[in-house]
Design a protein around this motif. Structure first.
Motif, short mmCIF file in Angstrom:
data_model
loop_
_atom_site.label_atom_id
_atom_site.label_comp_id
_atom_site.label_asym_id
_atom_site.label_seq_id
_atom_site.Cartn_x
_atom_site.Cartn_y
_atom_site.Cartn_z
N GLU A 174 1.02 -1.28 -0.12
CA GLU A 174 -0.13 -0.03 -0.16
C GLU A 174 0.88 1.21 0.13
N LEU A 175 1.99 1.26 0.68
CA LEU A 175 2.74 2.32 0.99
C LEU A 175 3.63 2.59 -0.47
N TRP A 176 3.94 1.96 -1.11
CA TRP A 176 4.69 1.94 -2.42
C TRP A 176 3.55 2.05 -3.76
N THR A 177 2.50 1.38 -3.64
CA THR A 177 1.70 1.58 -4.86
C THR A 177 1.07 2.96 -4.67
N ARG A 178 0.71 3.36 -3.42
CA ARG A 178 0.12 4.90 -3.23
C ARG A 178 1.42 5.98 -3.62
N ALA A 179 2.49 5.55 -3.32
CA ALA A 179 3.65 6.62 -3.82
C ALA A 179 3.80 6.81 -5.24
N PHE A 180 3.74 5.49 -5.90
CA PHE A 180 3.89 5.49 -7.38
C PHE A 180 2.55 6.29 -8.12
N ARG A 181 1.43 5.91 -7.43
CA ARG A 181 0.39 6.20 -7.97
C ARG A 181 0.09 7.73 -7.98
N GLU A 182 0.63 8.57 -6.78
CA GLU A 182 0.55 9.89 -6.75
C GLU A 182 1.72 10.55 -7.52
N SER A 183 2.82 9.71 -7.97
CA SER A 183 3.83 10.61 -8.57
C SER A 183 3.47 10.53 -10.07
N TYR A 184 2.82 9.53 -10.42
CA TYR A 184 2.18 9.69 -11.76
C TYR A 184 1.12 10.87 -12.19
N ARG A 185 0.51 10.80 -11.04
CA ARG A 185 -0.75 11.98 -11.07
C ARG A 185 -0.12 13.31 -11.17
N THR A 186 1.08 13.45 -10.84
CA THR A 186 1.79 14.89 -11.06
C THR A 186 2.05 15.18 -12.70
N GLU A 187 1.91 14.14 -13.36
CA GLU A 187 2.19 14.22 -14.95
C GLU A 187 1.12 13.59 -15.69
N PHE A 188 0.91 14.22 -16.84
CA PHE A 188 -0.02 13.41 -17.77
C PHE A 188 0.53 12.00 -18.20
N ARG A 189 0.68 11.35 -17.29
CA ARG A 189 0.97 9.93 -17.69
C ARG A 189 0.17 9.03 -18.71
N ALA A 190 0.72 8.86 -19.48
CA ALA A 190 0.24 7.67 -20.56
C ALA A 190 0.51 6.24 -19.85
N GLU A 191 -0.12 5.97 -18.68
CA GLU A 191 0.09 4.66 -18.31
C GLU A 191 -1.31 3.93 -18.03
#
Length: 325
Positions: A174-191
């Motif tokens: 939960e810690l790391w998936t939340r971290a990566f998810r929040e970081s992706y949201r700071t970009e217009f990620r095509a993920e």
């Protein structure tokens, strides 16, 4: 956060020293040949490192520089690298009967250290540098140590900036998936959806160890008997308890909100700039978006000739099609 980063440093050190393929070494050597003594280190990261396959794919590097002016022949490119970092370049080279492709982002050693800390405006560097990296080239032991220390700081920053968002009991997953998810949201990620889970799932044991080392006194690891059976079955790693504070959570949510606003603006500027910094850059950017989102668009001949002018219109068209989340 615990002052003892020995556990994290040991993990990072072993990853930096891991062997890489001959193609990766050759690409790092080509980056050095192009830019000479300005290159202090070549840091290899990304999907090719995670799954150990590089043939037919694009290798990802950070080229760490003495200074932008020393790295670039052009004063304009050095200025742009400092203004909207990083500059990104693309290379193709023949190697053992095939073509090796790579792209490399250019940042200074000073920027690596600064942007691995919580003082960074956006999480672009610390969220990426918290993931596994290898170091096929470093000028000397001092440079290697500086890179290692920056990556240790990136792990600690990622954890500290994510922790206030979590419930009183949480798993390493939960810690790391939340971290990566929040970081992706700071970009217009095509993920694709689930990308954060994929990143964690590729190195579950690694992230479990990093969690324990980075959390220190801020969270208590829960015994396996006390952790939920569901979490254990899901392979989410160890569980932790922390003193969740509503005030800290609101503060963290506000910080992440402003990171999203700033990060998305910077991401658009980077896309526009980077489409112009390497040969066939516009086609590469569109291909990369298609591989992640499944959304394809063909640029016109005019758009290929004028990528800077064309980029805003193409970005809007892709956004309307759902390429950016």
């Amino acid at each position: 956060m615990s002052d003892d980063g020995a556990e994290i440093a040991g993990i990072i050190e072993s990853e930096l020293e891991q062997p890489v393929s001959a193609a990766v070494v050759a690409a790092a050597e080509e980056i050095r040949r192009r830019h000479g003594e300005a290159v202090q280190a070549c840091l290899f990261y990304g999907s090719c490192l995670r799954d150990g396959r590089d043939e037919g794919r694009v290798l990802d590097f950070y080229a760490l520089a003495d200074s932008y002016r020393a790295f670039h022949d052009s004063r304009v490119m050095a200025f742009l690298n400092r203004l909207v970092p990083p500059n990104v370049y693309y290379l193709e080279m023949p190697f053992q009967g095939r073509t090796v492709r790579a792209k490399y982002a250019v940042i200074s050693m000073a920027a690596l250290a600064r942007d691995s800390s919580p003082a960074a405006l956006v999480p672009t560097i610390w969220a990426r540098m918290a993931q596994p990296c290898a170091l096929p080239y470093a000028r000397n032991g001092e440079v290697r140590a500086r890179v290692r220390d920056a990556l240790v700081q990136a792990v600690r920053t990622t954890v500290s900036q994510t922790l206030p968002l979590l419930p009183p009991r949480f798993s390493a997953s939960e810690l790391w998936t939340r971290a990566f998810r929040e970081s992706y949201r700071t970009e217009f990620r095509a993920e694709r959806v689930g990308r954060s889970e994929v990143l964690h799932g590729a190195a579950v044991e690694r992230y479990a160890r990093l969690s324990a080392g980075a959390l220190g006194a801020e969270a208590r690891q829960v015994s396996q008997a006390a952790a939920s059976d569901a979490a254990a079955r899901a392979g989410e790693g160890p569980s932790f308890d922390h003193a969740a504070d509503p005030g800290r959570r609101r503060t963290a949510e506000r910080r992440w909100y402003w990171r999203r606003q700033a990060g998305r603006c910077l991401h658009v500027l980077r896309l526009i700039k980077n489409a112009h910094t390497f040969t066939d850059g516009l086609d590469y950017v569109l291909w990369k978006i298609e591989t992640h989102s499944g959304i394809r668009t063909e640029p016109t001949a005019w758009q290929r000739r004028h990528p800077l002018l064309a980029a805003p219109g193409l970005a809007w068209r892709l956004y309307r099609k759902g390429a950016f989340r």
